[in-house]
Write a protein that holds these residues in place. Sequence first.
Motif, mmCIF file in Angstrom:
data_model
loop_
_atom_site.group_PDB
_atom_site.id
_atom_site.type_symbol
_atom_site.label_atom_id
_atom_site.label_comp_id
_atom_site.label_asym_id
_atom_site.label_seq_id
_atom_site.Cartn_x
_atom_site.Cartn_y
_atom_site.Cartn_z
ATOM 1 N N GLY A 1 0.780 -1.230 0.000
ATOM 2 C CA GLY A 1 0.000 0.000 0.000
ATOM 3 C C GLY A 1 0.807 1.274 0.000
ATOM 4 O O GLY A 1 0.221 2.366 0.030
ATOM 5 N N ARG B 1 2.867 4.474 -1.213
ATOM 6 C CA ARG B 1 2.858 5.352 -2.374
ATOM 7 C C ARG B 1 4.161 6.138 -2.428
ATOM 8 O O ARG B 1 4.552 6.770 -1.438
ATOM 9 N N PRO C 1 -1.625 3.212 -8.882
ATOM 10 C CA PRO C 1 -1.832 1.989 -8.098
ATOM 11 C C PRO C 1 -0.645 1.039 -8.195
ATOM 12 O O PRO C 1 0.105 1.051 -9.169
ATOM 13 N N LEU D 1 -7.842 -2.920 -2.903
ATOM 14 C CA LEU D 1 -8.830 -2.000 -3.456
ATOM 15 C C LEU D 1 -8.553 -1.805 -4.949
ATOM 16 O O LEU D 1 -7.471 -1.350 -5.326
ATOM 17 N N ASP E 1 -9.964 3.950 -7.052
ATOM 18 C CA ASP E 1 -9.283 5.073 -6.405
ATOM 19 C C ASP E 1 -9.691 5.260 -4.956
ATOM 20 O O ASP E 1 -9.450 6.311 -4.363
ATOM 21 N N TRP F 1 -10.090 4.448 -0.673
ATOM 22 C CA TRP F 1 -9.207 4.290 0.482
ATOM 23 C C TRP F 1 -10.000 3.684 1.630
ATOM 24 O O TRP F 1 -11.173 4.002 1.819
ATOM 25 N N THR G 1 -5.929 4.651 4.166
ATOM 26 C CA THR G 1 -4.834 3.776 3.751
ATOM 27 C C THR G 1 -5.275 2.876 2.605
ATOM 28 O O THR G 1 -6.467 2.624 2.419
ATOM 29 N N ARG G 2 -4.277 2.411 1.849
ATOM 30 C CA ARG G 2 -4.509 1.399 0.815
ATOM 31 C C ARG G 2 -3.957 0.044 1.271
ATOM 32 O O ARG G 2 -4.036 -0.932 0.535
ATOM 33 N N ARG H 1 -13.255 8.093 -1.299
ATOM 34 C CA ARG H 1 -12.359 8.697 -2.276
ATOM 35 C C ARG H 1 -12.306 10.198 -2.027
ATOM 36 O O ARG H 1 -13.065 10.733 -1.204
ATOM 37 N N THR I 1 -15.125 1.619 -6.568
ATOM 38 C CA THR I 1 -13.956 0.867 -6.102
ATOM 39 C C THR I 1 -14.385 -0.502 -5.598
ATOM 40 O O THR I 1 -15.273 -0.612 -4.753
ATOM 41 N N THR J 1 -13.620 -4.144 -3.685
ATOM 42 C CA THR J 1 -12.760 -4.783 -2.696
ATOM 43 C C THR J 1 -12.502 -6.219 -3.153
ATOM 44 O O THR J 1 -13.432 -6.946 -3.501
ATOM 45 N N GLU K 1 -2.423 -5.047 -2.151
ATOM 46 C CA GLU K 1 -1.807 -4.153 -3.130
ATOM 47 C C GLU K 1 -0.383 -3.847 -2.703
ATOM 48 O O GLU K 1 -0.144 -3.421 -1.569
#
Length: 243
Positions: A33, A35, A70, A84, A87, A89, A101-102, A161, A190, A192, A198
């Motif tokens: 997750g 970035r 992503p 996810l 876009d 969270w 968080t992702r 989002r 989005t 799940t 991710e």
Amino acid sequence: MESPLYIGLSRQVALRRQLEVVANNVANMNTAGFRAERTLFEAAMQPGGKRPNDQIAFTIDRATYTDLRPGGFTATGNPFDVALDGDGWFQVRTPDGDRFTRDGRLRRDADGQLVTAGGFPVLDDNRQPIMIASDSSVLTIGTDGLVSADDQMVARLRVVRFDDPQQLRQTGDVLFAADPGVDPLPAPDTRTVQGKIEQSNVQGIAEVTRMMDLSRDYQAVTRMVEDGQDLLRAAINRLGKSA
């Protein structure tokens, strides 16, 4: 100090900041997750040079922004892992307030709450923690975020989002905080995906190459600054002897 030395020092500061950001990206290339961060610089023109209208350019560290592309998905087979696709969270609760968080590495804690890998409760669509009974044997999370335990609906994951995701800022532990006054929006598009996580969106080879290029640039600027200092010292010594 002469203008070339000022220019070199400003460039050194900018390169050092870039190196710090790239090093952090490399350190988190395997963090789920995560970035990557990028730096923004601009040139500030100031009067200088031999002629009245001459200008010199200084490098200014303007800002750091987050690369929101992503990351790839990795199948784990763990029913508590959720990725996810879109876009959105996850919204989680921390002692410092709600964060986003992702990172979908979820688990059930000792109190039965569904929490992140860092131990923060994951919220449902009513902004409440999600409780999973300790005697539940089968956990199912649908593509719409619906959480079921032993075929009994428990809650729905709160997935949100932002109109401008750049208003989010990283606060550590793959968590992001929204700027004051910025409210999250529903993220119905989005999905799940249960049993996957991710990965970081850091491209390892590209980041390591960038780090090597920055290191070479820093060394080159350092030599330029040192050469400038040597010339200045030589000029001072020459002037002192002639006096």
